[in-house]
Write an enzyme that holds these catalytic residues in place. Structure first.
Site, mmCIF file in Angstrom:
data_model
loop_
_atom_site.group_PDB
_atom_site.id
_atom_site.type_symbol
_atom_site.label_atom_id
_atom_site.label_comp_id
_atom_site.label_asym_id
_atom_site.label_seq_id
_atom_site.Cartn_x
_atom_site.Cartn_y
_atom_site.Cartn_z
ATOM 1 N N GLU A 423 0.651 -0.901 -0.115
ATOM 2 C CA GLU A 423 -0.172 -0.046 -0.023
ATOM 3 C C GLU A 423 0.707 0.451 -0.357
ATOM 4 O O GLU A 423 0.778 1.789 0.683
ATOM 5 C CB GLU A 423 -0.807 -0.015 1.455
ATOM 6 C CG GLU A 423 -2.040 -1.328 1.190
ATOM 7 C CD GLU A 423 -3.186 -1.305 2.172
ATOM 8 O OE1 GLU A 423 -2.820 -0.291 2.937
ATOM 9 O OE2 GLU A 423 -3.803 -2.030 2.153
ATOM 10 N N GLU A 502 -3.172 -9.007 -0.016
ATOM 11 C CA GLU A 502 -4.135 -8.859 1.389
ATOM 12 C C GLU A 502 -5.791 -8.486 0.679
ATOM 13 O O GLU A 502 -6.363 -8.315 0.257
ATOM 14 C CB GLU A 502 -3.955 -7.433 1.944
ATOM 15 C CG GLU A 502 -4.599 -6.972 3.103
ATOM 16 C CD GLU A 502 -3.267 -5.874 3.605
ATOM 17 O OE1 GLU A 502 -4.223 -5.484 4.147
ATOM 18 O OE2 GLU A 502 -2.539 -5.979 3.814
#
Length: 794
Positions: A423, A502
């Site tokens: 991220e 994820e």
């Protein structure tokens, strides 16, 4: 000093003195350097000097995480991300001697991980600084050492005072193992041996060996390498000898060997081979290294996903942070082994090391237990997520850190993919991000061309990663969440290899993986509760793991087991409407959908007649639900992976789920209504424990009624005591709002459970652990202290 510390310190000094004199003229020595350090919390002027007085400092053994000792405090600068635990500066010092026989050899100190911003000195000479707390590193001590009776002093300063520095609990101190390595001037380079298996079949495997010899002497030598492959049974498979090496140089080698009828490393058969490399000078062995490796073939395919040894299968993974609950960041290896055993029972076959490199021994575990691993490097690049995180050091250190971790980890067969980041906030700046990512991928490939590189892209449609070329720099495109987006990206460009890096626990996420062949796998957030990333005080942890910190499975873990496990299973839960309980209240169980609450019991607060929604998870053909001997009907396995649901009129007693496959009963699950708390029942996860730092036994205390049924609302304070050669090393209960100390001998029960972790302080004798609480009958269990751990890797 405690008996345990005295025992380990004397043992370490004995090994140091004996090994350095007995084999000083031969091969390398790896000397455990964990015992008998001195520690002080706070900064000290001149603490790196040899004559600094550390006599009043605390004496301890490594690994050590001083932050986990607390206290929890809402005012601590780490905040909810760091579990409200303390940060600051700490110092470690160790005094040691080396015999004169070592004076002509090369001496290195190796740190597996120091949190964080470490500075290291030997005899007052600064060796270097390492900001990243997760990477392993070493320094050469040789030119600064005193040999003979004169002592040497190693000093380490650690500094995580700048906070917040992480989005989760990171720990503080020398929290991983330390060792001395002593070699001949002619020796194998650090992490210089690289073993791959470029061709693998049932009948034959090619083993490629690349190694580097460093000659730090001034003379030319007739130096050769002898390379030997040992099979899983320890027998020699093949041995070869290579060409000479020149003087005062660094010389690379490469060699191909053939193994016939190899035992391939696989998830259900993690066969490990060993490669022994000996450096021979004038007929004598002057250095020797043993490298475990596995023979296996894997690949990611754009159309069909992941393949291992010619078999197409899904990566069923979980994300794990590096803390071990009550032990913080300094985690005994048995804690991880137990956690991985529990995850494997749920059908988990892969681990993402979120969001940093793990301890090297963690990868030893995944190798021998048969897990696939995504080995991740960074949570941030040049744009911060926190004021004091790694972005401050990224430009200077990222390629060095990546190089070192790849070279450290590349021989582990469990590692199948690297991750360059999670991220990352740089990605909205496309040209910046593409330059950084290309550079990192080049470093990964330079030091390990055999494994692909991925990344946990976050909202790539917002930052246009699929359109601006960034995603296609990756060998395997990884995306966090939003499964429909990554599937659309594959349809947009069918040559993309795709992976969920994820994902939620939700059924729709699982169906996206199950029903789409190109989707290679997923990693759930998260596998185990972890410290930090709490929402607000009084929370100290993130409560959405399949397991809580103590290893107790949450109800939703069994839903995942019904999808992922190949073993017959069935499990009953109660799903109730939005609860008046707060997330901090006993009995609260967060659900990934965050709409309702799940309980794995038949003891609701309201014991009067009322309707209960019973949800049964099973991978079996048919499940029949029975209440107090009366059948409530049978339901078949839904094709959409949904649970089997009954509306049940509650009555106290026994609720039974009977699962059948092929027309016969294969498993069952039973819930009984609990009465008043009556006694404590103790169970041990193992019956033996050895006096080594990495070995522990977990003792679970259950508060049960007179019939032995767990009382899920019990929250009594449980006191633990160990009699014999053992100590209570830590306690926990999985409650993410508890501020009780982990370094204690008592812990309040949470949902009827609490945990004590036992270490041995001698190599023989019986250790009896008792648990008591006012108003309850005490419980006890006995384990045995032994010389060697059950798991030999410890």
């Amino acid at each position: 000093m405690s008996f345990r510390f005295r025992h380990l310190a004397l043992f370490g000094l004995l090994i140091l003195s004996l090994t350095t004199t007995a084999v000083s003229a031969q091969s390398r020595q790896k000397i455990q350097f964990d015992s008998d350090w001195r520690f002080s919390l706070g900064d000290h002027d001149a603490a790196e000097k040899t004559d600094f007085d550390d006599g009043k400092w605390r004496r301890l053994d490594l690994p050590h995480d001083w932050s986990i000792e607390g206290p929890f405090d809402q005012k601590n600068a780490t905040g909810p991300a760091g579990a409200f635990l303390p940060a600051g500066v700490g110092w470690y010092r160790k005094t040691f001697t080396l015999p004169l026989t070592q004076a002509r050899r090369r001496v290195f100190i190796e740190f597996d991980g120091v949190m964080a911003n470490s500075d290291v000195w030997i005899n007052g000479v600064h060796l270097g600084r390492r900001p990243n707390g997760y990477v392993s590193f070493r320094y050469e001590l040789t030119n600064h050492l005193r040999f003979g009776q004169t002592p040497n002093v190693i000093a380490v300063r650690v500094d995580n005072a700048g906070q917040p520095a992480s989005r989760w609990y990171a720990g503080a101190g020398i929290y991983r193992h330390v060792r001395l390595t002593i070699t001949d001037p002619v020796h194998l380079d650090h992490w210089g041996t690289f073993v791959t298996t470029p061709e693998v079949s049932a009948g034959k495997a090619t083993v490629s060996v690349r190694s580097t010899v460093v000659n730090q002497s001034e003379a030319a030598h007739d130096v050769r390498l002898q390379i030997t492959v040992l099979g899983p049974d320890g027998r020699t498979v093949q041995s070869v000898t290579t060409k000479p090496v020149s003087a005062n140089s660094t010389t690379p080698f490469s060699q191909l060997l053939t193994v016939t009828n190899p035992q391939r490393w696989d998830l259900d058969h993690p066969a490990m081979y060993q490669l022994t490399v000996k450096v021979i000078v004038g007929g004598s062995v002057v250095d020797e290294e043993t490298v475990p490796f596995g023979i296996r073939e894997f690949r990611f395919d754009a159309a069909t996903g992941f393949w291992l040894n010619g078999r197409n299968s899904k990566i069923k993974g979980v994300c794990l942070h590096h803390d071990g609950g009550a032990f913080g960041a300094a985690v005994p290896l048995r804690v991880w082994e137990r956690r991985l055993e529990l995850l494997k029972q749920l059908g988990v076959n892969a681990i993402r090391t979120a969001h940093n490199p793990p301890a090297p021994e963690f990868l030893d575990l995944t190798d021998r237990m048969g897990f696939l691993v995504m080995d991740e490097m960074f949570d941030s690049w040049t744009i911060a997520k926190n004021p004091y995180d790694y972005h401050l050091y990224f430009n200077e250190w990222s390629k060095v850190d990546t190089r070192d971790i790849v070279r450290r980890d590349r021989n582990h067969p469990s590692v199948i993919v690297y991750s360059a980041g999670n991220e990352i906030k740089d990605t909205p700046k496309a040209e910046l991000a593409k330059t950084i990512l290309s550079g990192l991928v080049d470093v990964f490939h330079e030091h390990d061309p055999t494994r692909p590189v991925s990344q946990g892209l976050f909202r790539p449609n917002v930052s246009r990663d699929y359109d601006n070329g960034l995603a296609d720099i990756l060998d395997v495109v990884g995306q966090n969440y939003r499964e429909n987006e990554i599937l659309a990206a594959h349809r947009q460009k069918p040559t993309r290899k795709i992976l969920g890096t994820e994902n939620t626990h939700d059924r729709n996420a699982w169906l996206a993986l199950r029903d789409n062949a190109p989707y290679a796998g997923q990693f759930l957030w998260s596998g185990i509760d972890y410290l930090g990333e709490a929402r607000a005080w009084p929370g100290i942890g993130f409560p959405f793991g399949l397991l809580d910190r103590t290893g107790n499975p949450r109800p939703r873990a069994f839903e995942r087991q019904s999808w992922w496990s190949g073993e017959p299973m069935v499990h009953i839960t109660r799903r109730v409407a939005p609860s008046p309980l707060a997330p901090t209240d006993p009995g609260y169980e967060p659900d990934p959908r965050r709409i309702q609450v799940l309980f794995s019991d038949w003891t609701p607060k309201n014991l009067d007649a009322h309707e209960e929604t019973v949800e049964v998870y099973s991978n079996c053909d048919e499940v029949e639900l029975v209440l107090n001997g009366k059948s409530l009907g049978a339901k078949t396995l839904p094709t959409d992976a949904s649970p089997r649901v009954w509306s049940v009129r509650f009555e106290p007693g026994t609720l039974l789920a009977v699962a059948k496959s092929g027309g016969r009963v294969v498993t069952r699950n039973e819930l009984r209504t609990a009465g008043a708390p009556a006694r404590i029942l103790l169970t041990a996860d193992r019956t033996r424990v050895a006096p080594v730092w990495d070995d522990v036994v977990h003792i679970t205390a259950k508060i049960v009624d007179k019939n032995g049924v767990l009382v899920p609302t019990a929250n009594s304070l449980v006191s633990f005591a160990a009699r014999g050669p053992g100590v209570v090393a830590a306690v926990d209960n999985g409650d993410n709002s508890s501020h009780e100390s982990f370094q204690a001998s008592q812990r309040r029960a949470y949902q009827g459970l609490s945990l004590a972790v036992i270490k041995a302080k001698a190599s023989r004798g019986r250790i009896t652990i008792t648990a008591s609480s006012p108003g309850l009958a005490s419980g006890s269990v006995t384990i045995t202290a032994v010389t060697h751990p059950v798991s030999p890797r410890y």
